[in-house]
Design a protein around this motif. Structure first.
Motif, PDB file in Angstrom:
ATOM      1  N   UNK A  23       0.824  -1.205   0.000  1.00 33.68           N
ATOM      2  CA  UNK A  23       0.000   0.000   0.000  1.00 33.68           C
ATOM      3  C   UNK A  23       0.860   1.257   0.000  1.00 33.68           C
ATOM      4  N   UNK A  24       0.539   2.170  -0.920  1.00 34.01           N
ATOM      5  CA  UNK A  24       1.198   3.462  -0.949  1.00 34.01           C
ATOM      6  C   UNK A  24       2.457   3.561  -1.795  1.00 34.01           C
ATOM      7  N   UNK A  25       2.970   2.455  -2.309  1.00 38.68           N
ATOM      8  CA  UNK A  25       4.196   2.501  -3.101  1.00 38.68           C
ATOM      9  C   UNK A  25       3.860   2.699  -4.573  1.00 38.68           C
ATOM     10  N   UNK A  26       4.230   3.842  -5.105  1.00 41.46           N
ATOM     11  CA  UNK A  26       3.900   4.203  -6.486  1.00 41.46           C
ATOM     12  C   UNK A  26       4.379   3.152  -7.477  1.00 41.46           C
ATOM     13  N   UNK A  27       3.537   2.898  -8.489  1.00 41.80           N
ATOM     14  CA  UNK A  27       3.933   1.946  -9.517  1.00 41.80           C
ATOM     15  C   UNK A  27       3.393   2.392 -10.873  1.00 41.80           C
ATOM     16  N   UNK A  28       4.042   1.888 -11.911  1.00 50.08           N
ATOM     17  CA  UNK A  28       3.636   2.164 -13.287  1.00 50.08           C
ATOM     18  C   UNK A  28       3.560   0.855 -14.056  1.00 50.08           C
ATOM     19  N   UNK A  29       2.477   0.681 -14.779  1.00 46.91           N
ATOM     20  CA  UNK A  29       2.325  -0.447 -15.686  1.00 46.91           C
ATOM     21  C   UNK A  29       2.409   0.104 -17.114  1.00 46.91           C
ATOM     22  N   UNK A  30       3.332  -0.437 -17.875  1.00 44.79           N
ATOM     23  CA  UNK A  30       3.523   0.090 -19.230  1.00 44.79           C
ATOM     24  C   UNK A  30       2.658  -0.656 -20.233  1.00 44.79           C
ATOM     25  N   UNK A  31       2.320   0.048 -21.310  1.00 44.24           N
ATOM     26  CA  UNK A  31       1.541  -0.526 -22.404  1.00 44.24           C
ATOM     27  C   UNK A  31       2.067   0.049 -23.705  1.00 44.24           C
ATOM     28  N   UNK A  32       2.266  -0.802 -24.684  1.00 41.49           N
ATOM     29  CA  UNK A  32       2.762  -0.350 -25.971  1.00 41.49           C
ATOM     30  C   UNK A  32       2.070  -1.128 -27.083  1.00 41.49           C
ATOM     31  N   UNK A  33       1.740  -0.426 -28.181  1.00 39.60           N
ATOM     32  CA  UNK A  33       1.132  -1.096 -29.333  1.00 39.60           C
ATOM     33  C   UNK A  33       1.914  -0.720 -30.597  1.00 39.60           C
ATOM     34  N   UNK A  34       1.947  -1.673 -31.540  1.00 37.65           N
ATOM     35  CA  UNK A  34       2.728  -1.450 -32.760  1.00 37.65           C
ATOM     36  C   UNK A  34       1.849  -1.348 -33.998  1.00 37.65           C
ATOM     37  N   UNK A  35       0.580  -0.991 -33.824  1.00 39.49           N
ATOM     38  CA  UNK A  35      -0.362  -0.948 -34.927  1.00 39.49           C
ATOM     39  C   UNK A  35      -0.709   0.473 -35.356  1.00 39.49           C
ATOM     40  N   UNK A  36      -0.022   1.453 -34.792  1.00 42.64           N
ATOM     41  CA  UNK A  36      -0.275   2.859 -35.105  1.00 42.64           C
ATOM     42  C   UNK A  36      -1.723   3.266 -34.799  1.00 42.64           C
ATOM     43  N   UNK A  37      -2.298   2.657 -33.766  1.00 39.14           N
ATOM     44  CA  UNK A  37      -3.679   2.957 -33.399  1.00 39.14           C
ATOM     45  C   UNK A  37      -3.772   4.296 -32.677  1.00 39.14           C
ATOM     46  N   UNK A  38      -4.881   5.006 -32.966  1.00 33.48           N
ATOM     47  CA  UNK A  38      -5.115   6.275 -32.288  1.00 33.48           C
ATOM     48  C   UNK A  38      -5.659   6.054 -30.866  1.00 33.48           C
ATOM     49  N   UNK A  39      -6.565   5.092 -30.730  1.00 29.97           N
ATOM     50  CA  UNK A  39      -7.255   4.929 -29.459  1.00 29.97           C
ATOM     51  C   UNK A  39      -6.555   3.896 -28.584  1.00 29.97           C
ATOM     52  N   UNK A  40      -6.427   4.228 -27.305  1.00 29.22           N
ATOM     53  CA  UNK A  40      -5.918   3.262 -26.341  1.00 29.22           C
ATOM     54  C   UNK A  40      -6.725   3.385 -25.054  1.00 29.22           C
TER      55      UNK A  40
END
Lengths: 115, 114
Positions: free
Chosen positions: B15-32
């Motif tokens: 609890x309380x420890x900042x975290x980041x989950x990354x996401x990447x796409x290779x389809x040149x999509x506009x919407x995520x």
């Protein structure tokens, strides 16, 4: 706003038997309808979609679904299931112009295929 | 191969420890989008992005932040995670082409907050 109800949370079925997964939706505007499958420890994969045209839609792996506008339903069927069809299935809706093509999902139906 | 990738796949934190989950796409999509999946509730949208520097709240945005500085990346940030954010998270992308509507999902990130 849209909502989706999947009437069965779990469906046990024997191998080679037929299966039907029920999905009902609520929306004040026309919708686009989808079925996704999630195999254990995997992401979601599109099974089939209804955008317009014929109300009977065929998808991958022998699945099909029928759009019934009067009953606001989009039930998924397969005439003969395999062990490999054991998965969780999600019904989802979107609407024309939805920001980011947002999907609204039902609660999911777990299908367990028994030998 | 067209795909959406997420990292990490599994994460246990406190609890309380900042975290980041990354996401990447290779389809040149506009919407995520980011969704969370909880038993019996299906998937619910957390945040979405229409393009670079354009983001907006979904249905359950409380406790989350996102950014879209590049078209291919859409990280999810939990600045002070709490146990009720224990869930399975999915990133998805979708093209802007008319009559597409299909969303492509990443493999998921299972987060446990103790």
């Amino acid at each position: 706003a849209q909502s989706v109800t999947q009437l069965d949370s779990q469906v046990p079925v024997f191998e080679e038997a037929p299966v039907e997964l029920r999905c009902n939706y609520s929306s004040s505007v026309s919708v686009y309808l989808f079925w996704y499958v999630q195999y254990p420890n995997q992401g979601l994969q599109l099974l089939l979609k209804y955008l317009s045209g014929s109300t009977l839609v065929k998808g991958i792996n022998g699945f099909e679904a029928e759009f019934n506008k009067s009953q606001t339903s989009f039930h998924l069927r397969k005439p003969s299931v395999h062990i490999s069809d054991t998965a969780e299935y999600f019904c989802a809706v979107s609407v024309y112009g939805a920001a980011g093509n947002k999907l609204t999902f039902g609660g999911g139906t777990r299908v367990l295929v028994k030998p | 191969e067209a795909q959406v990738t997420q990292n990490p796949r599994y994460l246990i934190t406190v609890t309380g420890k900042k975290l980041t989950v990354t996401c990447s796409q290779n389809m040149n999509h506009e919407y995520m989008s980011w969704y969370r999946q909880d038993p019996g509730l299906g998937l619910r949208q957390i945040y979405y992005s229409m393009n670079v520097e354009v983001t907006d709240k979904g249905d359950v945005p409380e406790g989350y932040k996102v950014s879209r500085k590049e078209k291919r990346n859409f990280p999810l940030i939990l600045e002070s995670p709490s146990p009720n954010q224990t869930s399975l998270y999915f990133c998805a992308s979708s093209g802007q082409r008319e009559f597409s509507y299909e969303q492509y999902f990443g493999p998921g990130t299972r987060l446990t907050v103790t």
